[in-house]
Design a protein around this motif. Structure first.
Motif, PDB file in Angstrom:
ATOM      1  N   ASP A 193      19.770  58.523  -2.786  1.00 33.14           N
ATOM      2  CA  ASP A 193      20.239  57.201  -2.380  1.00 33.14           C
ATOM      3  C   ASP A 193      19.174  56.581  -1.488  1.00 33.14           C
ATOM      4  OD1 ASP A 193      21.467  55.037  -0.998  1.00 33.14           O
ATOM      5  OD2 ASP A 193      23.442  55.895  -1.395  1.00 33.14           O
ATOM      6  N   THR A 247      32.490  61.332  10.775  1.00 29.76           N
ATOM      7  CA  THR A 247      31.029  61.248  10.780  1.00 29.76           C
ATOM      8  C   THR A 247      30.394  62.490  10.150  1.00 29.76           C
ATOM      9  OG1 THR A 247      30.957  62.193  13.001  1.00 29.76           O
ATOM     10  CG2 THR A 247      30.954  59.777  12.821  1.00 29.76           C
ATOM     11  N   LEU A 301      29.495  64.415   7.184  1.00 28.78           N
ATOM     12  CA  LEU A 301      29.329  63.952   5.813  1.00 28.78           C
ATOM     13  C   LEU A 301      29.699  65.006   4.772  1.00 28.78           C
ATOM     14  CD1 LEU A 301      28.313  61.464   4.236  1.00 28.78           C
ATOM     15  CD2 LEU A 301      26.019  62.471   4.302  1.00 28.78           C
ATOM     16  N   ALA A 329      18.978  53.581  -0.220  1.00 28.14           N
ATOM     17  CA  ALA A 329      19.487  52.752   0.876  1.00 28.14           C
ATOM     18  C   ALA A 329      19.807  53.602   2.102  1.00 28.14           C
ATOM     19  CB  ALA A 329      20.725  51.988   0.419  1.00 28.14           C
ATOM     20  N   ASP A 330      20.440  54.749   1.877  1.00 24.98           N
ATOM     21  CA  ASP A 330      20.809  55.633   2.997  1.00 24.98           C
ATOM     22  C   ASP A 330      19.777  56.731   3.243  1.00 24.98           C
ATOM     23  OD1 ASP A 330      23.162  54.271   3.525  1.00 24.98           O
ATOM     24  OD2 ASP A 330      24.326  55.470   2.114  1.00 24.98           O
ATOM     25  N   GLU A 331      18.764  56.815   2.382  1.00 26.92           N
ATOM     26  CA  GLU A 331      17.718  57.838   2.482  1.00 26.92           C
ATOM     27  C   GLU A 331      18.311  59.243   2.504  1.00 26.92           C
ATOM     28  OE1 GLU A 331      15.212  56.883   5.784  1.00 26.92           O
ATOM     29  OE2 GLU A 331      14.351  55.136   4.790  1.00 26.92           O
ATOM     30  N   LEU A 332      19.251  59.472   1.585  1.00 25.59           N
ATOM     31  CA  LEU A 332      19.907  60.765   1.468  1.00 25.59           C
ATOM     32  C   LEU A 332      19.703  61.327   0.062  1.00 25.59           C
ATOM     33  CD1 LEU A 332      23.359  60.111   3.197  1.00 25.59           C
ATOM     34  CD2 LEU A 332      21.467  61.489   4.093  1.00 25.59           C
ATOM     35  N   ASP A 357      19.172  64.767   4.586  1.00 22.30           N
ATOM     36  CA  ASP A 357      18.047  63.862   4.815  1.00 22.30           C
ATOM     37  C   ASP A 357      16.859  64.301   3.964  1.00 22.30           C
ATOM     38  OD1 ASP A 357      19.611  62.690   6.739  1.00 22.30           O
ATOM     39  OD2 ASP A 357      18.675  63.763   8.403  1.00 22.30           O
ATOM     40  N   PHE A 367      24.933  66.365   0.899  1.00 23.35           N
ATOM     41  CA  PHE A 367      23.980  65.294   1.161  1.00 23.35           C
ATOM     42  C   PHE A 367      23.105  65.681   2.357  1.00 23.35           C
ATOM     43  CE2 PHE A 367      27.568  63.433  -0.974  1.00 23.35           C
ATOM     44  CZ  PHE A 367      26.975  62.597  -1.906  1.00 23.35           C
ATOM     45  N   GLU A 415      21.143  63.886  -2.797  1.00 28.64           N
ATOM     46  CA  GLU A 415      22.393  64.512  -3.219  1.00 28.64           C
ATOM     47  C   GLU A 415      22.052  65.799  -3.956  1.00 28.64           C
ATOM     48  OE1 GLU A 415      26.310  63.592  -6.043  1.00 28.64           O
ATOM     49  OE2 GLU A 415      24.718  62.087  -5.802  1.00 28.64           O
TER      50      GLU A 415
END
Length: 376
Positions: free
Chosen positions: A256, A305, A307, A258-261, A274, A272, A263
């Protein structure tokens, strides 16, 4: 080919060791096997016999028994190859470089004396793998500790060994130098089709680098096998360490931006983390899950929070420390994927935890090794 045939083939192409004897007042009686590629850690406290065993495998110390590597017998009852005839690459605690030679000439020193001589393509590959291109023309006296070890490692690889031996190669380095060289060692494990025996008394190094582990205690093998099986074996005691952790393989299945994650698929469930990127989709990564970062609940949590949540089953409950318990967990539907949670006795009592319970594990932090393994 049957599973038994496959095991025999792996033994024939891998490493098989059974050595015994006395070195002064210290006795060794150790046997283990390692596959044809990947890192097998020889782990134990100072004085457990790790370096002595490694030197005996290299032929530098003489013990009775046998050593076979890649189908070749280096030692048995009627045969004993001297060190120079054993195809080992040996990396010591201190990088023993030749001060009168440049980095490039140090790298090629062993290769010039090996059958076939210098392989330019192999040299370029090792230089790229270890990030040595900017150093080739430099004198060794101008190198940092981490740079010296990278050169020593490159020299060992370029000697065309059948077995790479590494004797606590990071122990003489400070933290900054260790952090500099660890990514190169990870890359090495991913890029070489070569068995590596890696001596260490630092479990954090082993967690980051090793695929398998041989646990030594007073010259004897206490356990040998896949790394995570040992880390989560309550009989070995790793689970009682304040920083006890599990190391599991996971496949990158998405990213992802946008979230810099990234999967990842972990035993059929999603995690998920970093880092990573879209170019690494399909690669296999190592996940480190520290027991103190795992909490347990009987119900699927509401928005949080935290994840990462995983469906798990309790395999065992063991004492860990005063007022705490180690909960051995397996992923629901993938019981080979085991990790731990450290909880207080009071929390375990409030949840009435017992072996066989199915729960939700919340993972506060999952760390990701920096170098990908081969895709699967």
């Amino acid at each position: 080919m049957s599973a038994r045939d496959g095991l025999a083939e792996d033994r024939a192409s891998g490493v098989s060791v059974s050595l015994a004897g006395k070195l002064g007042a210290f006795s060794i009686d150790a046997a283990f096997e390692a596959p044809a590629s990947g890192v097998t850690a020889l782990f134990g406290p100072s004085g457990s016999g790790k370096t002595s065993l490694l030197r005996a495998i290299a032929g530098l110390t003489r013990l009775t028994g046998f050593v076979t590597v890649a189908g070749e017998t280096w030692q048995d009852a009627g045969r004993y190859l001297p060190p120079h005839r054993r195809a080992t690459g040996y990396v010591f605690q201190e990088a023993s470089l030749f001060p009168h030679l440049s980095v490039e000439k140090n790298l090629t020193f062993g290769a010039r004396r090996s059958p076939g001589g210098i392989d330019p393509a192999g040299l370029n590959e090792v230089v790229a793998m270890l990030g040595l291109a900017p150093l080739l023309c430099r004198a060794t006296a101008a190198l940092s500790g981490g740079e010296r070890q990278r050169v020593a490692l490159g020299r060992a690889i370029l000697s065309r060994p059948k077995l790479l031996l590494m004797d606590e190669p990071l122990s003489a380095l400070d933290r900054a130098a260790k952090d500099e060289i660890l990514p190169y060692l990870e890359r090495l494990n991913a890029g070489l089709s070569l068995p590596i025996l890696y001596v260490s008394h630092d479990i954090s190094e082993v967690e980051r680098l090793a695929d398998r582990i041989v646990v030594l205690e007073a010259g004897r093998v206490k356990a040998a096998g896949p790394l995570n099986a040992a880390l989560t074996d309550v009989a070995l005691g790793f689970v009682r360490d304040p920083h006890a952790a599990a190391v599991l393989p996971a496949k990158v299945v998405g990213f992802d931006a946008a979230d810099e994650l990234a999967e990842l698929d972990l035993g059929g469930q999603r995690v998920f983390v970093d880092g990573s990127g879209p170019d690494e989709i399909g690669s296999i990564r190592r996940l480190r899950i520290e027991a103190s970062d795992v909490s347990l609940t009987r119900e699927t949590p509401a928005l949080s929070t935290i994840l990462n949540t995983l469906r798990v089953k309790i395999l065992a409950i063991e004492p860990a420390a005063p007022a705490k318990l180690a909960i051995l967990l397996a992923l629901d539907g993938a019981e080979d994927f085991t990790f731990m949670a450290t909880v207080t006795r009071r929390s375990a009592g409030l949840l009435a935890l017992s072996a066989g319970d199915r729960l939700i594990a919340q993972i506060k932090s999952v760390s990701l090794a920096t170098a990908p393994q081969a895709g699967g």
